[in-house]
Scaffold this motif. Structure first.
Motif, PDB file in Angstrom:
ATOM      1  N   GLU A 164       0.848  -1.181   0.000  1.00 39.09           N
ATOM      2  CA  GLU A 164       0.000   0.000   0.000  1.00 39.09           C
ATOM      3  C   GLU A 164       0.893   1.243   0.000  1.00 39.09           C
ATOM      4  OE1 GLU A 164      -3.116   0.062  -0.357  1.00 39.09           O
ATOM      5  OE2 GLU A 164      -3.922  -1.871   0.320  1.00 39.09           O
TER       6      GLU A 164
ATOM      7  N   LYS B 229       1.238  -6.967   0.536  1.00 38.74           N
ATOM      8  CA  LYS B 229      -0.140  -7.275   0.166  1.00 38.74           C
ATOM      9  C   LYS B 229      -0.253  -8.757  -0.202  1.00 38.74           C
ATOM     10  CE  LYS B 229      -2.482  -4.250  -2.214  1.00 38.74           C
ATOM     11  NZ  LYS B 229      -2.917  -3.290  -3.258  1.00 38.74           N
TER      12      LYS B 229
ATOM     13  N   GLN C  68      -1.424 -10.201  -2.684  1.00 45.13           N
ATOM     14  CA  GLN C  68      -1.120 -10.472  -4.091  1.00 45.13           C
ATOM     15  C   GLN C  68       0.371 -10.709  -4.335  1.00 45.13           C
ATOM     16  OE1 GLN C  68      -3.018  -8.081  -2.888  1.00 45.13           O
ATOM     17  NE2 GLN C  68      -4.722  -7.528  -4.252  1.00 45.13           N
TER      18      GLN C  68
END
Length: 243
Positions: A141, A148, A150
């Protein structure tokens, strides 16, 4: 029957009673409720960065949100590949071969239009001292250093690289763009690089094989005056210390 990349046009061959001389070609539009996703595709050649010789390699496509492998294929003997990308998802794109650092890229197709081809020739770097790659599927972020979800697929590729090469030692380098204060960017880049090494240790990699360093905004690779340039400068790199 073949469905075109637009997801709606179908083609088929048939020798119906009115055919003359063999199969005739027909086309029609599929109903909305049975249309597949529109697709894009990536094609190119994998080769050794030093010798430029084509390399048979593994090409892996992963859904970034679900972390599920969508496709895992082999190039031909000269390194040529063609892979389709269903529209509407974001993908991690990796190319791997034993003895080489893997190649990392991503495709954000959530809003991309179909009927597009990407031509990507991929130079793989032999695993040797000072060889480096950008890990393009490590995500944070804004102004934070927590990884994150992902990022998991890419991180696990690094874990596998280290397990396949048990004497390999690497350094994770963090970089930012020039937004904000220089001191804050320096600290942020260090914390992001540290977050990656902490993950690797949590997966069983010995801490002695890992180092990390933050460079803040001091080593840009693109112009910070554009959003695209700043995005390139915000990056995480893997550098080989020794093999």
């Amino acid at each position: 029957m073949i469905v075109a990349a637009d997801g709606k046009t179908a083609y088929y061959a048939s020798d119906r009673s009115d055919s003359r001389g063999g199969l005739d070609l027909y086309t029609f539009e599929l109903r909305d409720d049975i249309r597949p996703a529109r697709t894009l595709w990536v094609k190119g050649r994998v080769y050794d960065r030093s010798t430029r010789k084509g390399l048979p390699s593994s090409v892996v496509l992963t859904d970034l949100n679900t972390r599920q492998i969508i496709s895992n294929l082999q190039t031909d003997e000269t390194g040529n590949y063609l892979i389709t990308l269903p529209k509407g998802k974001d993908y991690a794109f990796n190319v791997k071969r034993k003895g080489y650092l893997f190649f990392s890229d991503n495709y954000s197709l959530s809003r991309e239009q179909g009927d597009t081809a990407f031509n990507v020739d991929i130079p793989l770097q032999p695993i040797e001292a000072n060889a480096a790659i950008v890990l393009k599927n490590i995500f944070f972020e804004t102004n934070k250093y927590e990884l994150k979800p992902q990022s998991e697929a890419e991180l696990n590729n690094v874990v596998q690289l280290l397990k396949d090469n048990p004497t390999l030692r690497i350094q994770i380098n963090g970089h930012t763009d020039n937004s904000g204060k220089t001191a804050d960017n320096q600290l942020l880049s260090e914390n992001r690089a540290k977050a990656v090494t902490t993950y690797l240790v949590s997966k069983g990699i010995a801490a002695a094989r890992l180092a990390f360093k933050g460079f803040g905004d001091t080593v840009p690779v693109a112009d910070n005056s554009t959003p695209e340039g700043r995005a390139q400068n915000r990056r995480t790199e893997l550098k080989v210390i020794s093999r």
